[in-house]
Design an enzyme around this catalytic site. Structure first.
Site, mmCIF file in Angstrom:
data_model
loop_
_atom_site.group_PDB
_atom_site.id
_atom_site.type_symbol
_atom_site.label_atom_id
_atom_site.label_comp_id
_atom_site.label_asym_id
_atom_site.label_seq_id
_atom_site.Cartn_x
_atom_site.Cartn_y
_atom_site.Cartn_z
ATOM 1 N N GLY A 1 32.915 36.264 42.992
ATOM 2 C CA GLY A 1 33.393 35.468 41.860
ATOM 3 C C GLY A 1 32.298 35.319 40.817
ATOM 4 O O GLY A 1 31.382 36.134 40.735
ATOM 5 N N VAL B 1 29.785 29.420 40.366
ATOM 6 C CA VAL B 1 30.204 29.040 41.717
ATOM 7 C C VAL B 1 29.278 29.688 42.755
ATOM 8 O O VAL B 1 28.994 29.094 43.807
ATOM 9 C CB VAL B 1 31.689 29.394 41.963
ATOM 10 C CG1 VAL B 1 32.103 29.059 43.385
ATOM 11 C CG2 VAL B 1 32.578 28.631 40.984
ATOM 12 N N GLY B 2 28.760 30.862 42.423
ATOM 13 C CA GLY B 2 27.793 31.521 43.316
ATOM 14 C C GLY B 2 26.617 30.604 43.622
ATOM 15 O O GLY B 2 26.142 30.522 44.758
ATOM 16 N N GLU C 1 28.775 38.515 45.493
ATOM 17 C CA GLU C 1 29.322 39.633 44.703
ATOM 18 C C GLU C 1 29.745 39.044 43.367
ATOM 19 O O GLU C 1 30.836 38.497 43.239
ATOM 20 C CB GLU C 1 30.527 40.265 45.424
ATOM 21 C CG GLU C 1 30.202 40.854 46.787
ATOM 22 C CD GLU C 1 29.438 42.162 46.710
ATOM 23 O OE1 GLU C 1 29.350 42.738 45.612
ATOM 24 O OE2 GLU C 1 28.927 42.604 47.742
ATOM 25 N N CYS D 1 35.626 43.696 37.784
ATOM 26 C CA CYS D 1 34.213 43.296 37.699
ATOM 27 C C CYS D 1 33.306 44.454 37.294
ATOM 28 O O CYS D 1 32.276 44.238 36.663
ATOM 29 C CB CYS D 1 33.756 42.702 39.025
ATOM 30 S SG CYS D 1 33.979 43.835 40.403
HETATM 31 P P1 NAD Z 1 35.519 31.675 40.445
HETATM 32 O O1 NAD Z 1 34.042 31.779 40.544
HETATM 33 O O2 NAD Z 1 36.117 30.708 39.498
HETATM 34 O O3 NAD Z 1 36.234 31.387 41.830
HETATM 35 C C1 NAD Z 1 36.042 32.127 43.004
HETATM 36 C C2 NAD Z 1 36.246 31.220 44.201
HETATM 37 O O4 NAD Z 1 35.410 30.083 44.118
HETATM 38 C C3 NAD Z 1 37.672 30.708 44.347
HETATM 39 O O5 NAD Z 1 38.104 30.974 45.656
HETATM 40 C C4 NAD Z 1 37.575 29.221 44.091
HETATM 41 O O6 NAD Z 1 38.422 28.472 44.933
HETATM 42 C C5 NAD Z 1 36.139 28.893 44.394
HETATM 43 N N1 NAD Z 1 35.643 27.813 43.523
HETATM 44 C C6 NAD Z 1 35.859 27.666 42.200
HETATM 45 N N2 NAD Z 1 35.208 26.566 41.741
HETATM 46 C C7 NAD Z 1 34.563 26.026 42.794
HETATM 47 C C8 NAD Z 1 33.720 24.894 42.965
HETATM 48 N N3 NAD Z 1 33.403 24.101 41.952
HETATM 49 N N4 NAD Z 1 33.226 24.638 44.192
HETATM 50 C C9 NAD Z 1 33.528 25.445 45.226
HETATM 51 N N5 NAD Z 1 34.317 26.531 45.124
HETATM 52 C C10 NAD Z 1 34.833 26.824 43.938
HETATM 53 O O7 NAD Z 1 36.017 33.125 40.145
HETATM 54 P P2 NAD Z 1 36.051 33.705 38.688
HETATM 55 O O8 NAD Z 1 34.844 33.292 37.906
HETATM 56 O O9 NAD Z 1 37.349 33.462 38.058
HETATM 57 O O10 NAD Z 1 35.903 35.239 39.027
HETATM 58 C C11 NAD Z 1 35.560 36.087 38.032
HETATM 59 C C12 NAD Z 1 34.145 36.579 38.246
HETATM 60 O O11 NAD Z 1 34.090 37.230 39.495
HETATM 61 C C13 NAD Z 1 33.718 37.578 37.222
HETATM 62 O O12 NAD Z 1 32.408 37.291 36.824
HETATM 63 C C14 NAD Z 1 33.739 38.892 37.987
HETATM 64 O O13 NAD Z 1 32.862 39.855 37.491
HETATM 65 C C15 NAD Z 1 33.391 38.441 39.348
HETATM 66 N N6 NAD Z 1 33.848 39.405 40.318
HETATM 67 C C16 NAD Z 1 32.928 40.111 40.993
HETATM 68 C C17 NAD Z 1 33.330 41.074 41.892
HETATM 69 C C18 NAD Z 1 32.337 41.866 42.686
HETATM 70 O O14 NAD Z 1 32.769 42.553 43.591
HETATM 71 N N7 NAD Z 1 31.051 41.801 42.392
HETATM 72 C C19 NAD Z 1 34.684 41.306 42.093
HETATM 73 C C20 NAD Z 1 35.602 40.542 41.388
HETATM 74 C C21 NAD Z 1 35.171 39.583 40.504
#
Ligand code: NAD
Length: 471
Positions: free
Chosen positions: A202, A206-207, A224, A258
């Site tokens: 994601g 959040v990471g 990731e 991504c």
């Molecule tokens: P996100 O970071 O918003 O959410 C991902 C997960 O985190 C969800 O399951 C959600 O429930 C959880 N989450 C959200 N907020 C949270 C919080 N405050 N506390 C705890 N958990 C929480 O996902 P996004 O930003 O919408 O995803 C898009 C990003 O993901 C883009 O930057 C994209 O490049 C990246 N991405 C990377 C890959 C890869 O393989 N490297 C693949 C797909 C997407």
């Protein structure tokens, strides 16, 4: 001592407690059955069967969540995971073998080796853009390495999330795998538990939350993440080939990929030749009105739709630009003459917008890329092997494709992962297997009597001999 009249405020009891569920999976792991090759192959087979038998359900859910065309969803999600399973099945026996290393004279007689052992219970947190592949791709590596897993699919792809929660317990060993659906509250509660590894896909914000929570338990993480993946096009590139590959990579899944090329870098003269070719390719793929095309996806939700609209504002639209909020439709859109400090160049776009940044030559392009965060992927199109070599050596990125975009992700033996701001750790192939294993170092000696050399008293003669032996 008198008691203070002010009682310390008690921390509220969290509503959600996944402790018992994690304990249940931990008991499954403690049964030791996950350590065998037979169990791992069985689970991989079951996952493959689930993808085959429930294919139509998954294709329908992916269409419901993201308007994914069936062929695109099959290629990038179901078949992608299926390929990883086939590859892991084929190589698993070899990956699991102990690896001998040389034992130095001090350890003779003796033997040394490493053995990849499973870690325990892995938390798999996935994103919404490829909601099946991003949940199950890492799971293949988690299973291959002999772990149990708790899977938390993305709440932003609810139809796919519901199917995973329904089918995984039917197909996989229920003592070792479970699915928890939910959003921030559920994820926050899950992150309070101790896991043996967490893989999160994601955004970087959040990471950081995930990594902070993992630090409480010293749990290793694989992150990731994303970033702005650059795509450089040099004047000598075969532009009709480039246009088709870029159109496919940028606008697949309505740009919500991504590793999609996030922006293009080229000089003005190349851009002038490139734009008509790109237009032709886009029309060839999606027709004159992409909204009517059943090969073109939709933006995941209203929030992202509005974010993308805001990124387009004030930019020079060279192609596209139409939208329909009621359908979350955004036309494939190309932005020309974009400034390096414009809003669209400050964050990962994650949608069907393609800005073009003008640079003069490869050196300027490389300088621009290196001035920002390390991207998840980097691309260069050119027929000049010297330039390709320079780019490969000087640009740091999670992955790289020379003269194409995104296709590296289909190579089963290449690791998939980021570097720096785009993430850490990787899955796919043997790297994925090792990512979810601990490589235990083992040395085995005999019980033959030892010479006095290594033991006290540390006489000068022993010291001198040791120095001599070391060389
Ligand atoms: P996100 O970071 O918003 O959410 C991902 C997960 O985190 C969800 O399951 C959600 O429930 C959880 N989450 C959200 N907020 C949270 C919080 N405050 N506390 C705890 N958990 C929480 O996902 P996004 O930003 O919408 O995803 C898009 C990003 O993901 C883009 O930057 C994209 O490049 C990246 N991405 C990377 C890959 C890869 O393989 N490297 C693949 C797909 C997407």
């Amino acid at each position: 001592m008198t008691q203070s009249p002010v009682r310390e405020q008690e921390a509220p009891t969290p509503r959600l407690n996944y402790g018992p569920e994690v304990q249940r999976l931990r008991a499954g792991f403690a049964s030791d059955r996950t350590r065998t090759l037979a169990w791992r192959l069985e689970q991989l087979d079951a996952l493959q069967r689930m993808l085959k038998e429930q294919e139509q359900h998954f294709l329908d859910a992916l269409h419901e969540d993201l308007g994914k065309p069936a062929m695109e969803a099959w290629v990038t999600e179901l078949s992608n995971v299926g390929g990883d399973i086939t590859h892991a099945r084929k190589h698993l026996r070899g990956w699991m073998k102990a690896r001998r290393v040389k034992t130095p004279i001090f350890g003779q007689p003796g033997r040394s080796w490493t053995r990849a052992e499973p870690l325990g219970v892995v938390l798999v947190m996935s994103a919404w853009n490829y909601p099946l592949q991003i949940a199950l791709g890492p799971l293949v590596a988690v299973i291959a390495a002999g772990n149990c897993a708790l899977i938390k699919p993305s709440e932003l792809a609810p139809a796919t999330s519901a199917l995973l929660a329904r089918f995984i317990p039917d197909y996989l060993d229920p003592d070792c795998f479970s699915v928890v659906e939910g959003a921030v509250e559920e994820t926050t509660a899950l992150l309070r538990e101790r896991f043996d590894h967490i893989i999160y896909t994601g955004g970087a914000a959040v990471g950081r939350i995930v990594m902070r929570a993992a630090a409480q338990h010293l749990t290793p993480v694989t992150l990731e993440l994303g970033g702005k993946s650059p795509c450089v096009i040099l004047p000598d590139a075969k532009l009709e080939v480039v246009a088709r590959r870029v159109a496919w990579g940028r606008f697949m899944n309505a740009g919500q990929t991504c590793i999609a090329p996030d922006y293009l870098l080229m000089d003005a003269e190349t851009e002038a030749r490139f734009l008509p070719l790109l237009k032709q390719e886009l029309e060839g793929m999606f027709g004159r009105d992409a909204q009517q095309s059943d090969s073109y996806g939709r933006i995941v939700n209203q929030r992202h739709f509005e974010r993308l609209q805001a990124l387009m504002r004030g930019e020079n639209i060279a192609m596209g630009g139409a939208s329909d909020a009621s359908d979350r439709y955004l036309e494939p859109t190309v932005l020309s003459g974009v400034a390096a400090d414009s809003p669209v160049m400050q964050e990962e776009i994650f949608g069907p917008l393609l800005p073009i940044l003008r640079v003069n030559g490869l050196t300027e392009a490389i300088d621009h890329i290196r001035s920002g965060d390390k991207p998840l992927a980097a691309y260069l199109f050119s027929g000049d092997s010297e330039q390709l070599k320079r780019f490969e050596e000087l640009v740091s990125a999670g992955s790289m494709c020379l003269n194409d975009v995104m296709m590296f992700s289909a190579v089963a033996d290449l690791p998939f992962g980021g570097v720096g701001e785009s993430g850490m750790g990787s899955y796919k192939g043997e790297d994925g297997f090792l990512n979810f294993s601990h490589r235990k170092a083992v040395m085995a000696r005999t019980q033959l009597k030892d010479p006095a050399l290594r033991f006290a008293p540390y006489a000068a003669t022993k010291f001198a001999l040791l120095r001599k032996l070391r060389g």
